[in-house]
Write an enzyme that holds these catalytic residues in place. Structure first.
Site, PDB file in Angstrom:
ATOM      1  CB  CYS A 135      -0.958   0.006   1.187  1.00  0.00           C
ATOM      2  SG  CYS A 135      -2.150  -1.344   1.151  1.00  0.00           S
ATOM      3  CG  HIS A 390      -6.210   1.888  -0.658  1.00  0.00           C
ATOM      4  ND1 HIS A 390      -5.001   2.403  -1.103  1.00  0.00           N
ATOM      5  CD2 HIS A 390      -5.878   0.897   0.222  1.00  0.00           C
ATOM      6  CE1 HIS A 390      -4.009   1.759  -0.519  1.00  0.00           C
ATOM      7  NE2 HIS A 390      -4.509   0.826   0.278  1.00  0.00           N
ATOM      8  CB  CYS A 422      -1.387   0.469   7.682  1.00  0.00           C
ATOM      9  SG  CYS A 422      -2.973   0.322   6.826  1.00  0.00           S
ATOM     10  N   GLY A 424       0.284  -3.946   4.168  1.00  0.00           N
ATOM     11  CA  GLY A 424       0.005  -5.356   4.355  1.00  0.00           C
ATOM     12  C   GLY A 424       1.238  -6.136   4.775  1.00  0.00           C
TER      13      GLY A 424
END
Length: 459
Positions: A135, A390, A422, A424
Site C-alpha cells: 500500500c 484506495h 499502513c 500489508g
C-alpha cells in the site's frame, strides 16, 4: 557549518586574554545549534530535493467505475504526460521513472509501465522501473527518487503510482509453503486485510460507532472538497471509453471526478450494514477503503535545477521512514512510522500542520489518530480512502498531490505535512514534506537565556 565556525573564531579571539600563551585556553568547535541542529534550515540550499509538480487521475470504483474499461498503462501515461505538458520539461532530461504498483505480475506491469512512458512522450533513453511495498508503493517510489537525487545519481526524476484493481484482483497465486505452520507471524502475513482490521478494533478498543463516524466524515469532507473544486488542480482528466456490459456499445468519456464519494452517507445507513469479515465484527464495506483504479505522478528535482528552469517549487522532501509492526494488526503502521519520519526530519509531531493518512480501514485510521493524539482538524481535511478509494500502488502518489496542493492553499500557516499509510504483512511508511515557498531564517532552535557565547543562529 563553515559560517558558524568562522563566527565562533571571531568571537573567541575577543575572549582570549592579550597575554595568552601559545596554546589557547579556548578553541573553536562545531556549533551545537543552528547549522548543525537536528533539523537544518536548508531550504535555500541548491541540493534540496523539491517537488515541482504532482498530479493524479480521478479515482474510480473498480469493475463498475469510470476506468473499468481502461488499460492500466493509459492511466499512468496520462499523469506522466501531464507532468511534461504542464512544466514544459524536456523528457530527455529525466534520470529515471519509478512506479509503485502492487497487484499485477511483476514483469507484465514493468512492461506496461515502460509502454506508458513511450505513450506519454518519453524517449527510449529514459529508464523505468517498478517498486512494490504494497500500500505504500507510490510513496516508496517518490522516496526512492528523492534518495537517488540526493545521492547524485541524477538531478531530475519521477515517482509515480499505478493500480487497476479492475484488471488485477487481490489473491494468492500458487501453493503455500507448509513451513508456514511453524511461524505464527508468517501465518499472520496471509490474514485477509479485513481480519487485521477486526484485530485492531478488538485489541485497541475501537468501536463500531467510532468507525462509522470516521467513514461519514470521510465522505462528508471529500464531497465538500469536490464541490469547492479543491481537487481540480491535482486531477488530470482522462479521455477513455466505457463499454455497456449488456450491449457491448462503446462510448467515449472524459473522467475528471472521483466517482466513489457518497455525500448522502450517514450513521443510520452505515449502521444497517453487516460485518464483512466476522459475524460479530465491526468492519463493514461502509467503513473500509474502496477497491479502486487510478494513477499519480510526482516530478522531483534538485532545488537549483528547479530555480534555473523557473519552475514553481510546491514542496520539499524532508524525510522518509518505513517500519515493521505485528502482521496481525498491520493497520497500526502509521502510529509507528509517523514518529520515526518526524524524528528523522528533526521535528516534533506538534510541528506538523497537515496529515494525509490512508484510510485503509476506519478501525486503524481511528486508532492511529488517537494513539498519536492528532488534532482532527489537521487530518485528511479533504477526505480519505474510505470516500475517495484506495488503488493500492497509486495511493502514495495521490496523497502527495493532495497534501501539497492543500498546503499551498493554506499558505504560511501550513509549513510541514505528512503522508502515511499502513502496509500489508505488518509495516508502515511515512514521509515529511515542507511547503515549497518557505524560505526564512532558522526558527527551530529554542531561545536560551544564557547565550552570550552562542552563534547568532541560536538567538
Amino acid at each position: 557549518m563553515e559560517k558558524a565556525i568562522n563566527r565562533q573564531r571571531v568571537l573567541l579571539q575577543h575572549l582570549q586574554p592579550s597575554t595568552a600563551a601559545s596554546a589557547p585556553l579556548i578553541s573553536a568547535s562545531a556549533c551545537a545549534a543552528g547549522d548543525s541542529a537536528a533539523y537544518q534550515r536548508t531550504s535555500c540550499f541548491g541540493d534540496d530535493v523539491v517537488i515541482v509538480a504532482a498530479y493524479r487521475t480521478a479515482i474510480c470504483k473498480s469493475k463498475r467505475g469510470g476506468f473499468k474499461d481502461t488499460y492500466p498503462e493509459e492511466l499512468l501515461s496520462a499523469v506522466l504526460k501531464a507532468l511534461l505538458d504542464k512544466t514544459k520539461l524536456n523528457p530527455n532530461e529525466v534520470g529515471d521513472i519509478v512506479v509503485g504498483t502492487v497487484l499485477a505480475p511483476g514483469a507484465q506491469r514493468a512492461t506496461e509501465c515502460r509502454m506508458a512512458a513511450f505513450y506519454a512522450g518519453f524517449p527510449e533513453t529514459v529508464p523505468v522501473r517498478t517498486v512494490n511495498r504494497q500500500c505504500s508503493s507510490g510513496l516508496q517510489a517518490v522516496a526512492d527518487v528523492a534518495a537517488a537525487i540526493k545521492a547524485g545519481f541524477y538531478d531530475i526524476g519521477i515517482g509515480a503510482g499505478l493500480e487497476s484493481m479492475t484488471a488485477n484482483a487481490m489473491g494468492w497465486d500458487g501453493s503455500v509453503n507448509p513451513k508456514l505452520n511453524e511461524f505464527k507471524q508468517a501465518q499472520d502475513c496471509l490474514l485477509p486485510m479485513g481480519i487485521t482490521s477486526e484485530n485492531v478494533a478488538q485489541r485497541y478498543g475501537v468501536t463500531r460507532i467510532e468507525q462509522d463516524k470516521a467513514a461519514v466524515e470521510s465522505h462528508k469532507k471529500a464531497a465538500a472538497a469536490t464541490a469547492a473544486g479543491k481537487f481540480t488542480e491535482e486531477i488530470v482528466p482522462v479521455t477513455t471509453k466505457i463499454v455497456d456490459p449488456k450491449t457491448g456499445e462503446e462510448k467515449q468519456v472524459t473522467i475528471s471526478v472521483d466517482d466513489g464519494i457518497r455525500p448522502e452517507t450517514s450513521l443510520s445507513t452505515l449502521a444497517k450494514l453487516k460485518p464483512a469479515f466476522r459475524k460479530d465484527g465491526s468492519t463493514t464495506a461502509g467503513n473500509s477503503s474502496q477497491v479502486s483504479d487510478g494513477a499519480g505522478a510526482v516530478l522531483l528535482m534538485r532545488r537549483d535545477e528547479a530555480m534555473r528552469r523557473g519552475l514553481p517549487i510546491i514542496g520539499v522532501f524532508r524525510s522518509f521512514a518505513a517500519v515493521g509492526v505485528d502482521p496481525a494488526v498491520m493497520g497500526i503502521g502509521p502510529a509507528v512510522a509517523i514518529p520515526a519520519a518526524v524524528k528523522s526530519a528533526g521535528l516534533q509531531i506538534e510541528d506538523i500542520d497537515l496529515f494525509e493518512i490512508n484510510e485503509a480501514f476506519a478501525s486503524q485510521y481511528t486508532y492511529c489518530c488517537k494513539k498519536l493524539e492528532l488534532d482532527p482538524t489537521k487530518v485528511n481535511v479533504n477526505g480519505g480512502a474510505i470516500a475517495l478509494g484506495h488503488p493500492l500502488g497509486a495511493t502514495g502518489a495521490r496523497c502527495v498531490s493532495t497534501l501539497l496542493n492543500e498546503m499551498k492553499r493554506r499558505g504560511k500557516d501550513c509549513r510541514f505535512g505528512i503522508v502515511s499509510m499502513c502496509i500489508g504483512t505488518g509495516m508502515g511508511a511515512a514521509a515529511v514534506f515542507e511547503r515549497g515557498d518557505t524560505v526564512d531564517e532558522l526558527t527551530n532552535v529554542k531561545r536560551i537565556q544564557s547565550n552570550n557565547l552562542l552563534s547568532k543562529d541560536a538567538k
